[in-house]
Design a protein around this motif. Structure first.
Motif, PDB file in Angstrom:
ATOM      1  N   UNK A   1       8.563   4.735   5.747  1.00  0.00           N
ATOM      2  CA  UNK A   1       7.258   5.897   5.918  1.00  0.00           C
ATOM      3  C   UNK A   1       6.569   4.863   6.073  1.00  0.00           C
ATOM      4  N   UNK A   2       5.549   4.156   5.324  1.00  0.00           N
ATOM      5  CA  UNK A   2       4.915   3.241   5.639  1.00  0.00           C
ATOM      6  C   UNK A   2       4.311   2.718   7.211  1.00  0.00           C
ATOM      7  N   UNK A   3       5.833   2.229   7.917  1.00  0.00           N
ATOM      8  CA  UNK A   3       5.865   2.153   9.465  1.00  0.00           C
ATOM      9  C   UNK A   3       5.293   3.446  10.199  1.00  0.00           C
ATOM     10  N   UNK A   4       5.300   4.581   9.875  1.00  0.00           N
ATOM     11  CA  UNK A   4       5.373   5.815  10.055  1.00  0.00           C
ATOM     12  C   UNK A   4       3.777   6.145  10.633  1.00  0.00           C
ATOM     13  N   UNK A   5       3.112   5.731   9.119  1.00  0.00           N
ATOM     14  CA  UNK A   5       1.785   5.912   8.948  1.00  0.00           C
ATOM     15  C   UNK A   5       1.075   5.375  10.013  1.00  0.00           C
ATOM     16  N   UNK A   6       1.351   3.961   9.204  1.00  0.00           N
ATOM     17  CA  UNK A   6       0.533   2.687   9.782  1.00  0.00           C
ATOM     18  C   UNK A   6       1.821   2.034  11.225  1.00  0.00           C
ATOM     19  N   UNK A   7       2.013   2.210  12.315  1.00  0.00           N
ATOM     20  CA  UNK A   7       2.525   1.790  13.589  1.00  0.00           C
ATOM     21  C   UNK A   7       2.060   0.530  14.112  1.00  0.00           C
ATOM     22  N   UNK A   8       1.259  -0.089  13.527  1.00  0.00           N
ATOM     23  CA  UNK A   8       0.631  -0.577  14.202  1.00  0.00           C
ATOM     24  C   UNK A   8       0.323  -1.782  13.644  1.00  0.00           C
ATOM     25  N   UNK A   9       0.824  -1.134  11.945  1.00  0.00           N
ATOM     26  CA  UNK A   9       1.031  -3.179  11.494  1.00  0.00           C
ATOM     27  C   UNK A   9       2.781  -3.208  10.736  1.00  0.00           C
ATOM     28  N   UNK A  10       3.563  -2.234  11.888  1.00  0.00           N
ATOM     29  CA  UNK A  10       5.043  -2.450  11.682  1.00  0.00           C
ATOM     30  C   UNK A  10       5.760  -4.284  10.997  1.00  0.00           C
TER      31      UNK A  10
ATOM     32  N   UNK B   1      -0.784  -0.791  -3.773  1.00  0.00           N
ATOM     33  CA  UNK B   1      -0.399  -0.403  -4.915  1.00  0.00           C
ATOM     34  C   UNK B   1       0.807   0.848  -5.041  1.00  0.00           C
ATOM     35  N   UNK B   2       0.208   1.146  -4.400  1.00  0.00           N
ATOM     36  CA  UNK B   2       0.641   3.240  -5.035  1.00  0.00           C
ATOM     37  C   UNK B   2       1.522   3.575  -3.629  1.00  0.00           C
ATOM     38  N   UNK B   3       1.477   2.755  -2.797  1.00  0.00           N
ATOM     39  CA  UNK B   3       3.163   2.440  -1.595  1.00  0.00           C
ATOM     40  C   UNK B   3       4.171   2.314  -2.981  1.00  0.00           C
ATOM     41  N   UNK B   4       3.677   0.821  -3.391  1.00  0.00           N
ATOM     42  CA  UNK B   4       4.480  -0.479  -3.583  1.00  0.00           C
ATOM     43  C   UNK B   4       5.344   0.052  -4.810  1.00  0.00           C
ATOM     44  N   UNK B   5       4.315   1.182  -5.784  1.00  0.00           N
ATOM     45  CA  UNK B   5       4.663   1.703  -7.292  1.00  0.00           C
ATOM     46  C   UNK B   5       6.290   2.907  -6.687  1.00  0.00           C
ATOM     47  N   UNK B   6       6.029   3.644  -5.920  1.00  0.00           N
ATOM     48  CA  UNK B   6       6.891   4.152  -5.446  1.00  0.00           C
ATOM     49  C   UNK B   6       8.027   3.621  -5.059  1.00  0.00           C
TER      50      UNK B   6
ATOM     51  N   UNK C   1      -6.179  -9.505   5.121  1.00  0.00           N
ATOM     52  CA  UNK C   1      -5.063 -10.162   3.577  1.00  0.00           C
ATOM     53  C   UNK C   1      -5.585  -8.529   2.817  1.00  0.00           C
ATOM     54  N   UNK C   2      -6.768  -8.877   3.329  1.00  0.00           N
ATOM     55  CA  UNK C   2      -7.048  -7.649   1.469  1.00  0.00           C
ATOM     56  C   UNK C   2      -7.179  -5.958   2.105  1.00  0.00           C
ATOM     57  N   UNK C   3      -7.919  -6.191   3.165  1.00  0.00           N
ATOM     58  CA  UNK C   3      -7.312  -4.703   3.854  1.00  0.00           C
ATOM     59  C   UNK C   3      -5.983  -4.205   3.745  1.00  0.00           C
ATOM     60  N   UNK C   4      -5.185  -5.240   4.225  1.00  0.00           N
ATOM     61  CA  UNK C   4      -3.279  -4.693   4.345  1.00  0.00           C
ATOM     62  C   UNK C   4      -3.320  -3.883   2.960  1.00  0.00           C
ATOM     63  N   UNK C   5      -3.395  -5.023   1.942  1.00  0.00           N
ATOM     64  CA  UNK C   5      -3.186  -4.890   0.805  1.00  0.00           C
ATOM     65  C   UNK C   5      -4.011  -3.810  -0.127  1.00  0.00           C
ATOM     66  N   UNK C   6      -5.477  -3.315   0.907  1.00  0.00           N
ATOM     67  CA  UNK C   6      -5.727  -2.281  -0.198  1.00  0.00           C
ATOM     68  C   UNK C   6      -6.053  -0.887   0.273  1.00  0.00           C
ATOM     69  N   UNK C   7      -5.501  -1.589   1.950  1.00  0.00           N
ATOM     70  CA  UNK C   7      -5.292  -0.143   2.628  1.00  0.00           C
ATOM     71  C   UNK C   7      -4.271   0.644   3.068  1.00  0.00           C
ATOM     72  N   UNK C   8      -3.289  -0.442   3.799  1.00  0.00           N
ATOM     73  CA  UNK C   8      -1.850  -0.340   4.580  1.00  0.00           C
ATOM     74  C   UNK C   8      -0.256  -0.268   3.296  1.00  0.00           C
TER      75      UNK C   8
END
Length: 204
Positions: A61-70, A43-48, A33-40
């Motif tokens: 946008x984020x799925x394109x960057x991290x398709x394994x975490x769709x 906060x910087x993503x949610x702020x947008x 969970x912490x890996x996901x919230x810190x790297x995928x």
């Protein structure tokens, strides 16, 4: 100058929002969970999204960057209400007391335009602001950009020196100070009523 206005941030001051309230059960693995919230889904993503980007665009946008975490990324905003766990009763109680005084109440919040209506509909204390709320997602401006404070000041014809600004984010507090506001930095142990008293606010 006499205090006339009290301006509240919402998240971390009146509302207890944290993505962990959903993802703790979802992952059942704190390290993952912490890996996901810190790297995928950081906060910087949610702020947008708080700055005005749509939830759909931000997710894609984020799925394109991290398709394994769709799956996890789509779950983020689909389960956003679970992340808004509750209010902070002690601070809401102070807000309700202030509503019975002559002080004017305002909100200045970093919040997505798409998710904020859920909070409005589900927590009646927002009615105490009588619509005098500036939402970052609507304005396409976000704290600590000083422009969003100027939106508040100009829209409601306020003087910073006559206003107290309350926030849990230290960067926002520092910016508000430079703009001339009196401030209260909310921490977990903060007694909001006592801090307001120190600044001369009277509840009777």
């Amino acid at each position: 100058m006499e205090i006339k206005n009290i301006i509240f941030d919402f998240g971390g001051v009146l509302m207890d929002w944290n993505p962990r309230y959903f993802f703790k059960t979802y992952f059942n693995d704190d390290e993952k969970m912490e890996y996901f919230l810190e790297n995928i889904a950081q906060d910087e993503w949610n702020i947008e999204q708080d700055r005005g980007r749509t939830l759909a665009e931000g997710t894609e946008i984020q799925i394109k960057k991290f398709p394994d975490w769709e799956r996890e990324l789509r779950a983020y905003y689909d389960n956003w209400p679970v992340m808004l766990k509750s209010d902070f009763p002690h601070n809401v109680e102070v807000l309700r007391k202030l509503a019975n005084t002559s002080y004017q109440l305002y909100g200045l919040t970093n919040w997505s335009e798409e998710t904020f209506p859920y909070a409005l509909e589900n927590y009646d204390f927002f009615n105490l602001f009588e619509g005098k709320i500036v939402v970052s997602g609507t304005e396409k401006l976000i704290k600590p950009d000083p422009k969003i404070w100027h939106v508040l000041l100009e829209r409601y014809q306020l003087e910073a020196g006559e206003s107290i600004f309350i926030d849990d984010n230290f960067k926002n507090i520092e910016m508000a100070k430079t703009l001339g506001f009196k401030t209260i930095h909310i921490l977990q142990e903060t007694d909001l009523e006592a801090e307001l008293n120190k600044l001369g606010v009277k509840f009777e």
